[in-house]
Each structure stands twice: as structure tokens, then as C-alpha cells.
Design an enzyme around this catalytic site. Structure first.
Site, PDB file in Angstrom:
ATOM      1  N   ASP A  11      -9.321  29.050  -5.177  1.00  0.00           N
ATOM      2  CA  ASP A  11      -8.199  28.372  -4.514  1.00  0.00           C
ATOM      3  C   ASP A  11      -8.499  26.881  -4.350  1.00  0.00           C
ATOM      4  O   ASP A  11      -8.638  26.375  -3.234  1.00  0.00           O
ATOM      5  CB  ASP A  11      -7.932  29.038  -3.165  1.00  0.00           C
ATOM      6  CG  ASP A  11      -6.622  28.595  -2.530  1.00  0.00           C
ATOM      7  OD1 ASP A  11      -5.781  28.025  -3.256  1.00  0.00           O
ATOM      8  OD2 ASP A  11      -6.455  28.813  -1.317  1.00  0.00           O
ATOM      9  N   SER A  50      -3.983  24.754   5.691  1.00  0.00           N
ATOM     10  CA  SER A  50      -4.469  25.018   4.338  1.00  0.00           C
ATOM     11  C   SER A  50      -4.656  23.725   3.549  1.00  0.00           C
ATOM     12  O   SER A  50      -3.862  22.792   3.663  1.00  0.00           O
ATOM     13  CB  SER A  50      -3.485  25.915   3.589  1.00  0.00           C
ATOM     14  OG  SER A  50      -3.482  27.223   4.110  1.00  0.00           O
ATOM     15  N   HIS A  55      -3.226  27.053  -3.821  1.00  0.00           N
ATOM     16  CA  HIS A  55      -2.000  27.748  -3.416  1.00  0.00           C
ATOM     17  C   HIS A  55      -1.002  26.802  -2.752  1.00  0.00           C
ATOM     18  O   HIS A  55       0.192  27.096  -2.677  1.00  0.00           O
ATOM     19  CB  HIS A  55      -2.326  28.936  -2.492  1.00  0.00           C
ATOM     20  CG  HIS A  55      -2.619  28.564  -1.071  1.00  0.00           C
ATOM     21  ND1 HIS A  55      -3.904  28.428  -0.582  1.00  0.00           N
ATOM     22  CD2 HIS A  55      -1.795  28.302  -0.020  1.00  0.00           C
ATOM     23  CE1 HIS A  55      -3.861  28.103   0.703  1.00  0.00           C
ATOM     24  NE2 HIS A  55      -2.587  28.024   1.070  1.00  0.00           N
TER      25      HIS A  55
END
Length: 502
Positions: free
Chosen positions: A117, A211, A76
Site C-alpha cells: 500500500d 491514511s 489506496h
């Protein structure tokens, strides 16, 4: 990253011998530096495999170097991004050791999804591993991976927001507990597959900006030793950054990682030599072509004088002297530069302009005219500086470096091969922090008894079959037997631009 740092050593002992081939990259996960405990900032050595992923305008996510050509991150983070680059060896995300452009984005299944992801970034060229840049371990052996899965804690790393949504430039870490996936399903109202992990901490969490960063732990494998292994990728969690989070189980994707890298990897031209060889390129090898010398005795040096001021410098062109910025008078009319030879001074020059770079404690002095051949020792030239990043990185990754010790009683200058010191150990010796843009060296004790150390840290390279001394650093401090040099090699672009426009 909202953190309360707790260093918990988690060690695995396996009775059977396990070869280094169990990892994607055999030279992975080595701890080059000492461990430190306490505080919120991560230990410096953990930045060796950290990657700061940036788009055209700003930092977006973390990642990990897992191979000399590939960075692992969350899908992402890179979905929909056109132009990406990564900073490697980034303890401070704004000041990485090296930067690489991204030439290919590779996401599992070709797209970004909550369940899968995970993505790979192919870099523009191979990364040369050194003390500050190394890959983290990806376990390929599934039998070994299964023995590791039930760890009780992980360490998470990133540059995400701190409490109060404060930004940080320094790599942060937090210890997270490994929870059953059902805990996250209840807390976050989502379904987790077997390829996802659930983790969290009572008084902290990963947060926005973390992230793509890793969940890691230290593993001790018989006949391999201690290695830092990546277990997960920071993926999703609460926007309030105060609860359980969802992480990609990296070991579930080991086969995909391996086959994807094998399919997309392209080898750079081989590059290895005890004295690195510089190949002729379209781009200039040196910042200034009329440089030369295999020894400091062949280079033009400068003594700089002002009102109650004296400093050393080194000529990098026939008209520009590189020196330290600290305490340097900024009024050029107050300065004089003496061209220095082995035993005495030659012609004196006035200074036309002072060009400081205070952040990095360096400055350029432009003289009122170039040093004339007749006004300098015969055969002496400015010291060489490598012009392009490839040559710089190649030279930096192949020790040793060179210091020079002037011994007047022996009537000679000694070349001494030295290695770069560990920043943490050097900091302890001199009781001051070694900043990211500094290099530290602890030469052999006997040399301090023979003569005084030189102003520069050099590196010998070969160009067209000829050995050349190139400049890597200039002394900024020395104490307790440790020399601290400003890494001027990293400033070659600033130096070239300053000379060009002045």
C-alpha cells in the site's frame, strides 16, 4: 486521529560516522522550530513535510514531502482518483503554504494492494524548500535502517477524525507503540508481510482521513545531527479507530522509492540568486505593470482619514490602496486618502468603494479617480507585487527581506535586511499566536533607536536587469520589538480579482 499526546524523545547514537548521503534528500528532516509538548495538536514544525492530498472536491488523505518533486502516500488513497493536488506546509490542511497539482501517480506494482500500500505523487513543479516546507528523511542505507527497525515507539500524524468522528483542520499527532506483527494478525485477523508494521496505543489510534500520513521518529546520527525519519505509512485498521493498525514499512521500499524517482524525475530550470531574478514570461511579472522603485521612498504611500480614524496604506495601482481591514470604516463616504511623499502630503482623494478581506485583515480602497502625475511626487509609483506563483515562491525562498526605518533627524530612510522569525519564538515574545497567514520579523535593536519601522515588508528582486522592490507584507501588529506582517503575497490572486471586477 483519536489521540492522547505524549512526547517521547527517542534518540539513536551511532559510533561510526554517517554521511548525509544516507538519505534520499540530504536537506531532510531538519527541525526549524522549537518543540512544544502537551495537548492534542501537533507541533507546528512537523507540518513542514506534511502533505494534504485532495481530489477535485475535498481532502482525502495525508502524505509526506520526501523530495522536491515527489510526495509519498498510501496507494489506496490515490487508486481510481483522476485529478489530484497537494497542499504543502499544511499545519491547517485548508491553508497550506503552497499547492501543487499532481501530474503522475506511481503505485508499487502499478496497483493498490493491502500488502504493498505505497505510492508516489509527482508534482507539477519542483518545491523550493524553506523554513515552512522541507522534506522528511527516507533512509536509503540498509545497514543503518536495520539498526533503526527495533524502535519502541513511533509518532503518527494526520488530519483524521477525532473522538466522536469530529473533523479537524489542525494537524494531529499520537505516539504509538511498535508491536510484533503477530499481535495485529491476531487482533485484525489478517496476515502481515515483512514489509508491514504493527502499531497502536492504549487510548488512541489513527483513524479515517489519516491514511497516507507518516510514522516518524527523531534520529540523531553522528556528524549529521537530529533528523526526523519516516518509518511507516498509515495504511489500515479497525473502522472503530480503537485498536492496533497496519502500516507500510517504508524502509523496505527504499530502493523502489529511489529508482522510481530517478526514472520519473524531470528537473525544473535552475533558479538561484542572492537577489532573485525574474525571467520575462508570457504571464505578467507584476500585478500592475506601471509600478516601480527600488526603495520605499520611490513608492506612493497613503494616509487614510475618517471620523476618529487614521491608518496607513500603500498604493498598488494608481487607483487602489492596500491597507488593514481591522477597524476600517466600511462606509466609503467617511474616508479620505492623502497621497503621502517623503516629507509632506500631496493631493487628497475620496474613496469610491471599500473592499475588505476580513479573514486576512486586509482591505482595498478604490479611489474616486487615479492618482494623477501632477498630483503626486515626481517619479513616485505604486509598489510592485509579483503576479505568479513561481516568481513568488522563488523570491520567498531566498532571504533576506527588507524593512525601512524612517529617521527624520538623519533626514533619510534606512534599508534594513531582515530574516523571517520563528513563529513560535515570536508568539512567546508578543504573547499572542502568530497565525498561518502572518510573517514575523525582529529587526536589529539599534534600528528602533534610529527611527520608526515602515508599514511594509518588502523584497528586492531583479527584473530585466533592474532592481525592483516588491511587496510581501503590511504591518498588522508590533510589540516587544517584534513586527507582525500580514502576508499579502499569498493574497495576490484575491487582490487581482478584486481590482479586475471593480
Amino acid at each position: 486521529m483519536q489521540t492522547r499526546l505524549a512526547w517521547i524523545a527517542f534518540v539513536f547514537w551511532f559510533l561510526s560516522d554517517v554521511a548525509a548521503s544516507i538519505f534520499l534528500e540530504p536537506r531532510c528532516g531538519n527541525h526549524i522550530a522549537l518543540k512544544i509538548s502537551g495537548g492534542y495538536n501537533a507541533a507546528f514544525h512537523h507540518s513542514a513535510w506534511m502533505a494534504a492530498v485532495n481530489n477535485k472536491t475535498h481532502f482525502i488523505c495525508g502524505g509526506t514531502l520526501i523530495h522536491k518533486r515527489f510526495v509519498l502516500t498510501a496507494a489506496h488513497c490515490i487508486h481510481g482518483q483522476d485529478v489530484l493536488s497537494v497542499g504543502l506546509g499544511a499545519y491547517h490542511k485548508s491553508h497550506p503554504e503552497v499547492r501543487r497539482d499532481v501530474i503522475e501517480k506511481l503505485m508499487f506494482g502499478g496497483r493498490s494492494s493491502f500488502e504493498n500500500d505505497i505510492g508516489l505523487l509527482k508534482l507539477s513543479s519542483n518545491v523550493i524548500f524553506n523554513a515552512h516546507i522541507r522534506p522528511i528523511c527516507i533512509v536509503l542505507n540498509q545497514s543503518l535502517a536495520n539498526q533503526m527497525r527495533n524502535v519502541s515507539t513511533f509518532k503518527a500524524f494526520g488530519w483524521g477524525f477525532l473522538r466522536g468522528r469530529k473533523e479537524t483542520d489542525i494537524l494531529q499527532t499520537i505516539t504509538l507503540k511498535n508491536f510484533d506483527r503477530k499481535e495485529c494478525e491476531v487482533d485484525l485477523s489478517v496476515y502481515l508481510s515483512e514489509k508491514q508494521l504493527c502499531a497502536g496505543a492504549p487510548l488512541g489510534d489513527t483513524c479515517e482521513g489519516d491514511s497516507g500520513g507518516p510514522l516518524t521518529n527523531n534520529v540523531n546520527i553522528r556528524e549529521v545531527g537530529d533528523r526526523e525519519v519516516q518509518f511507516g505509512i498509515i495504511s489500515a485498521g479497525k473502522s472503530t479507530c480503537d485498536g492496533l493498525g497496519v502500516y507500510v514499512d517504508v524502509m523496505s521500499y527504499a530502493d523502489w522509492i529511489k529508482t522510481t524517482i530517478e526514472r520519473h524525475y524531470t528537473e525544473d530550470e535552475p533558479q538561484s540568486s542572492p537577489v532573485p531574478k525574474i525571467k520575462p514570461q508570457q504571464q505578467d511579472v507584476f500585478l500592475y505593470n506601471d509600478c516601480g522603485g527600488a526603495n520605499i521612498a520611490a513608492n506612493l504611500k497613503a494616509d487614510i482619514y475618517g471620523l476618529n480614524f487614521r491608518a496607513q496604506g500603500i498604493f498598488i495601482t494608481h487607483q487602489f490602496v492596500l491597507t488593514n481591514a481591522e477597524r476600517l470604516p466600511r462606509n466609503p463616504s467617511n474616508l479620505r486618502v492623502f497621497v503621502k511623499g517623503r516629507t509632506h502630503f500631496y493631493e487628497v482623494y475620496s474613496v469610491l468603494s471599500v473592499l475588505p478581506n476580513d479573514q486576512n485583515d486586509v482591505a482595498l480602497l478604490k479611489l474616486n479617480r487615479p492618482v494623477a502625475t501632477r498630483g503626486s511626487p515626481a517619479g513616485m509609483k505604486p509598489i510592485c507585487m509579483l503576479a505568479n506563483v513561481v516568481d513568488q515562491q522563488r523570491a520567498a525562498s531566498t532571504p533576506p527581506f527588507t524593512m525601512f526605518f524612517d529617521a527624520p533627524t538623519h533626514r533619510r530612510i534606512y534599508d534594513v535586511s531582515v530574516a523571517l522569525g520563528n513563529p513560535h519564538q515570536c508568539s512567546e515574545r508578543i504573547q499572542r499566536r502568530i497565525e498561518w497567514n502572518k510573517l514575523c520579523v525582529e529587526p536589529p535593536n539599534r534600528m528602533s533607536r534610529i527611527g520608526s519601522g515602515s508599514y511594509i515588508l518588502g523584497k528586492k528582486v531583479t527584473n530585466s536587469g533592474k532592481i525592483m522592490l516588491v511587496l510581501f507584507g503590511i504591518v498588522s501588529d508590533s510589540s516587544n520589538g517584534v513586527y507582525v506582517f500580514t502576508n499579502v503575497m499569498k493574497l495576490s490572486e484575491w487582490i487581482a480579482n478584486a481590482i479586475r471586477i471593480n
